[in-house]
Design an enzyme around this catalytic site. Structure first.
Site, PDB file in Angstrom:
ATOM      1  N   HIS A 150       0.868  -1.183   0.000  1.00 10.96           N
ATOM      2  CA  HIS A 150       0.000   0.000   0.000  1.00 10.96           C
ATOM      3  C   HIS A 150       0.906   1.234   0.000  1.00 10.96           C
ATOM      4  CE1 HIS A 150      -2.662   3.004   1.918  1.00 10.96           C
ATOM      5  NE2 HIS A 150      -3.671   2.253   1.508  1.00 10.96           N
ATOM      6  N   ASP A 227       3.196  -4.794   7.963  1.00 13.90           N
ATOM      7  CA  ASP A 227       1.967  -4.008   7.868  1.00 13.90           C
ATOM      8  C   ASP A 227       0.803  -4.987   7.991  1.00 13.90           C
ATOM      9  OD1 ASP A 227      -0.282  -2.648   7.109  1.00 13.90           O
ATOM     10  OD2 ASP A 227       0.550  -1.831   5.252  1.00 13.90           O
ATOM     11  N   GLN A 230      -4.448  -5.257   6.875  1.00 15.77           N
ATOM     12  CA  GLN A 230      -5.480  -6.109   6.269  1.00 15.77           C
ATOM     13  C   GLN A 230      -5.469  -7.521   6.846  1.00 15.77           C
ATOM     14  OE1 GLN A 230      -7.793  -4.965   4.446  1.00 15.77           O
ATOM     15  NE2 GLN A 230      -7.000  -3.031   3.688  1.00 15.77           N
ATOM     16  N   LYS A 253     -10.304  -0.705  10.627  1.00 13.06           N
ATOM     17  CA  LYS A 253     -10.442  -1.889   9.764  1.00 13.06           C
ATOM     18  C   LYS A 253     -10.754  -3.126  10.595  1.00 13.06           C
ATOM     19  CE  LYS A 253      -7.099  -0.306   6.290  1.00 13.06           C
ATOM     20  NZ  LYS A 253      -7.952   0.351   5.312  1.00 13.06           N
ATOM     21  N   CYS A 391      -4.776   2.632  -3.573  1.00 13.41           N
ATOM     22  CA  CYS A 391      -3.523   3.121  -2.982  1.00 13.41           C
ATOM     23  C   CYS A 391      -2.410   2.087  -3.187  1.00 13.41           C
ATOM     24  CB  CYS A 391      -3.674   3.457  -1.498  1.00 13.41           C
ATOM     25  SG  CYS A 391      -4.884   4.734  -1.190  1.00 13.41           S
TER      26      CYS A 391
HETATM   27  N1  C6P Z   1      -6.196   0.537   2.895  1.00 18.06           N
HETATM   28  C1  C6P Z   1      -8.051   0.214   1.357  1.00 18.06           C
HETATM   29  O1  C6P Z   1      -9.142   0.513   0.872  1.00 18.06           O
HETATM   30  P1  C6P Z   1      -4.917   3.748   7.281  1.00 18.06           P
HETATM   31  O2  C6P Z   1      -5.457   4.593   6.171  1.00 18.06           O
HETATM   32  O3  C6P Z   1      -3.717   4.363   7.950  1.00 18.06           O
HETATM   33  O4  C6P Z   1      -5.955   3.276   8.227  1.00 18.06           O
HETATM   34  O5  C6P Z   1      -4.399   2.369   6.585  1.00 18.06           O
HETATM   35  C2  C6P Z   1      -3.445   2.431   5.575  1.00 18.06           C
HETATM   36  C3  C6P Z   1      -3.197   1.072   4.999  1.00 18.06           C
HETATM   37  C4  C6P Z   1      -1.969   0.476   5.213  1.00 18.06           C
HETATM   38  N2  C6P Z   1      -1.723  -0.762   4.772  1.00 18.06           N
HETATM   39  C5  C6P Z   1      -2.626  -1.469   4.085  1.00 18.06           C
HETATM   40  C6  C6P Z   1      -2.293  -2.853   3.637  1.00 18.06           C
HETATM   41  C7  C6P Z   1      -3.892  -0.912   3.832  1.00 18.06           C
HETATM   42  O6  C6P Z   1      -4.777  -1.623   3.151  1.00 18.06           O
HETATM   43  C8  C6P Z   1      -4.175   0.404   4.284  1.00 18.06           C
HETATM   44  C9  C6P Z   1      -5.506   1.046   3.983  1.00 18.06           C
HETATM   45  C10 C6P Z   1      -7.541   0.972   2.557  1.00 18.06           C
HETATM   46  O7  C6P Z   1      -7.383  -0.701   0.901  1.00 18.06           O
HETATM   47  C11 C6P Z   1      -7.669   2.452   2.363  1.00 18.06           C
HETATM   48  S1  C6P Z   1      -6.625   3.056   1.077  1.00 18.06           S
END
Ligand code: C6P
Length: 433
Positions: A150, A227, A230, A253, A391
């Site tokens: 991401h 990370d 997910q 999430k 993203c």
């Molecule tokens: N992905 C998606 O629709 P934040 O925005 O900080 O809560 O998470 C960022 C982030 C980091 N790593 C991974 C693997 C992610 O999937 C995400 C966020 C969302 O896929 C919003 S772009």
């Protein structure tokens, strides 16, 4: 379910055994109808149709228990923490501290002080890049990421590399969307200072064999950030087993509120790292000529934190614990299989991301329509999916698509909802075909 890359990974074996239904015979059935009653938003309608929420990778919905915990905090316990000697402040401090304990237990970390509350996964990664990264990465060094990251796990490292004159290296993914393990091994050199990789890809659903990847990196003396944004909503997480040095995720999430996230770091590393932001609460004493920083984890939590967010996240953890992460993973494995069959039955659909081990993400393109058009027709049918680059622009380029449509699942989704999704895709073919 396991891919070749997962062989030999003790952690992955544990996860798969649990997720494959190796549960005690007396485990009660997973009652999705009852679970859905806990989520008020799942009973709303969109354009006159029942909502079918399939954008869980973007953010998950919140059970009533989380909404109640936040409301209760504001109506009964609201006070600033670590400051007042009065009853309310002590109650709020205790509730915030309890939330940290719940996170520690949920992720199976060793110590409560290894859990830092942040705004989300993005802020957690930036914290590590700006503190640990700035201290340890020098000109000529390398940071290794993967092609399925991401943007949040690309850009902070890119910026750090620019600043330091270091090199960002990218381990490739195969055509099925798996990490190329041989290339990964080869790309760890004596110049590698850090590996930063995702546990589960938000755009492909690939589950990486993180335990094995950590062992490879550690075997070469390299620290690893995982990370987990997910992964936490779908898989039981065992940080002690994975063995990574840093782990990040976002509350929203995992059925908690927005604006709260987690950074896990090994205590000895966090101890050595300089503060990220400065101000109140992260200090022990301040004089105009010198400041002494607070102990862990407070050193990294400057200013009044998101108290309600942490409490809401604690309630979300209680909620999923009572369902059981193993049962969640097993239910979702069935849904993912069913959703894959639904997609395969629709003319002109191509699934992007066919890893042997996936979690809860169905990314696809259609011959008949652009992903944005797919998203719009689905919305007319009450079905919420995300369409775009998610993203993960470098990954879109890798698969030679401008964007994908993405249905992403959670434990409250049902096969009936996936049938509605399938019918809506047939309509896409009717309208654009
Ligand atoms: N992905 C998606 O629709 P934040 O925005 O900080 O809560 O998470 C960022 C982030 C980091 N790593 C991974 C693997 C992610 O999937 C995400 C966020 C969302 O896929 C919003 S772009």
């Amino acid at each position: 379910m396991a891919g070749a890359g997962q062989k030999g990974s003790k952690h992955m074996e544990t996860v798969l055994k649990r997720a494959a239904g190796a549960l005690p015979h007396n485990t009660p059935a997973f009652d999705v109808a009852a679970i859905r009653r806990d989520f008020p938003i799942l009973h709303t309608t969109v354009h006159g149709k029942p909502l079918v929420y399939l954008d869980n990778a973007a953010t998950s919905q919140k059970p009533q228990a989380v909404l109640d915990a936040i409301s209760r905090y504001y109506s009964e316990t609201n006070a600033n923490i670590h400051r007042g000697l009065y009853h309310l402040s002590e109650e709020a401090t205790k509730a915030y501290d309890d939330a940290r304990h719940k996170v520690m237990a949920f992720l199976n970390a060793r110590l409560k002080c290894e859990i830092v509350f942040t705004r989300g996964a993005t802020e957690s990664i930036n914290l590590v890049a700006q503190t640990y990264g700035r201290e340890h990465v020098k000109a000529g060094d390398e940071i290794l990421i993967t092609h399925m990251e991401h943007h949040s796990n690309i850009v902070p490292w890119q910026m750090l590399c620019r600043e330091k004159g270091a090199r960002l290296r990218v381990a490739p993914v195969t055509d099925t969307g798996e990490l190329d393990m041989d290339a990964f091994r080869r790309m760890i050199t004596d110049r590698t200072r850090l590996v930063a990789l995702t546990y589960v890809s938000n755009a492909l659903g690939t589950v990486n064999p993180v335990g094995e990847l950590v062992r490879i990196a550690h075997g070469n003396g390299v620290r690893v950030l995982v990370d987990g944004a997910q992964a936490v909503p779908h898989l039981p997480i065992d940080l002690l087993d994975i063995g990574c040095d840093f782990f990040v995720c976002s509350g929203h999430k995992m059925f908690g509120p927005t604006g709260i996230g987690i950074l896990y770091g090994r205590a000895e590393l966090l101890e050595d790292m300089p503060p990220y932001q400065s101000g109140g609460d992260m200090i022990l004493s301040v004089r105009f000529d010198e400041t002494t920083f607070n102990s862990l984890p407070h050193k990294f939590e400057a200013g009044t934190p998101n108290i309600a967010g942490a409490i809401g996240l604690g309630a979300a953890i209680d909620y999923v614990n009572q369902l059981g992460m193993e049962r969640i993973a097993a239910h979702e494995a069935g849904l993912l299989q069913y959703g894959t069959e639904v997609l395969r039955s629709v003319k002109g659909v191509r699934i992007i991301g066919n890893a042997a081990h996936k979690a809860s993400v169905l990314s696809f393109v259609m011959d008949a329509a652009h992903p944005h058009d797919i998203g719009q027709i689905l919305d007319e049918e009450g079905v919420a999916v995300r369409a775009g680059h998610h993203c993960a622009q470098p990954l879109m380029e890798r698969f030679d698509v401008p964007a994908t449509a993405r249905a992403s699942l959670a434990f409250y989704n049902t096969k009936e909802e996936l049938d509605v999704f399938g019918k809506a895709l047939e309509r896409v073919n009717e309208v654009f075909g």
